[in-house]
Design a protein around this motif. Sequence first.
Motif, mmCIF file in Angstrom:
data_model
loop_
_atom_site.group_PDB
_atom_site.id
_atom_site.type_symbol
_atom_site.label_atom_id
_atom_site.label_comp_id
_atom_site.label_asym_id
_atom_site.label_seq_id
_atom_site.Cartn_x
_atom_site.Cartn_y
_atom_site.Cartn_z
ATOM 1 N N ALA A 53 71.948 -10.685 24.287
ATOM 2 C CA ALA A 53 70.991 -9.745 23.707
ATOM 3 C C ALA A 53 69.578 -10.402 23.764
ATOM 4 O O ALA A 53 68.596 -9.650 23.395
ATOM 5 N N ASP A 54 69.375 -11.709 23.857
ATOM 6 C CA ASP A 54 68.170 -12.258 24.005
ATOM 7 C C ASP A 54 67.576 -12.294 25.151
ATOM 8 O O ASP A 54 66.186 -12.889 25.357
ATOM 9 N N ARG A 56 66.081 -10.261 27.146
ATOM 10 C CA ARG A 56 64.941 -9.720 27.624
ATOM 11 C C ARG A 56 63.564 -10.219 26.843
ATOM 12 O O ARG A 56 62.438 -10.339 27.280
ATOM 13 N N ALA A 57 63.809 -10.894 25.715
ATOM 14 C CA ALA A 57 62.796 -11.779 24.786
ATOM 15 C C ALA A 57 62.597 -13.057 25.581
ATOM 16 O O ALA A 57 61.298 -13.414 25.661
ATOM 17 N N ILE A 58 63.504 -13.604 26.047
ATOM 18 C CA ILE A 58 63.368 -15.008 26.730
ATOM 19 C C ILE A 58 62.486 -14.494 28.154
ATOM 20 O O ILE A 58 61.563 -15.285 28.410
ATOM 21 N N ALA A 59 62.990 -13.762 29.073
ATOM 22 C CA ALA A 59 62.422 -13.086 30.039
ATOM 23 C C ALA A 59 60.784 -12.652 29.750
ATOM 24 O O ALA A 59 59.654 -12.970 30.607
ATOM 25 N N GLY A 60 60.582 -11.860 28.641
ATOM 26 C CA GLY A 60 59.225 -11.560 28.318
ATOM 27 C C GLY A 60 58.412 -12.970 28.117
ATOM 28 O O GLY A 60 57.130 -12.926 28.452
ATOM 29 N N MET A 79 74.132 -16.862 27.739
ATOM 30 C CA MET A 79 73.342 -16.652 28.918
ATOM 31 C C MET A 79 72.694 -17.837 29.443
ATOM 32 O O MET A 79 72.579 -18.762 28.831
ATOM 33 N N LEU A 80 72.641 -17.629 30.841
ATOM 34 C CA LEU A 80 71.787 -18.715 31.666
ATOM 35 C C LEU A 80 70.606 -17.860 32.371
ATOM 36 O O LEU A 80 71.033 -16.905 32.845
#
Length: 86
Positions: A53-54, A56-60, A79-80
């Motif tokens: 779920a995180d 999108r925030a990490i990629a942003g 995730m990785l």
Amino acid sequence: VSVVRVCVLRFAGGADALVLANTTRNIRAADMPACAAALAAGGDLVMSGFLEADLRAIAGAAAREGLTLAGSASRDGWMLAHVRRP
């Protein structure tokens, strides 16, 4: 190998070809500027230890530092993410 921050390992030299980070979303987002600054042009940042779920925030956070998402993978909800400096 020298430790720059608790969650960032740097490999010899001033700008690194590879940075590895295994931390939670909040720490990862807060440390993104330091990780991005440590990368050489064409360098890779591989991150894990955060939830699907995180992503999108990490990629942003990575995009705000000029990094592009090169790939991601999940396993059992974890995730990785692989981002790259152009």
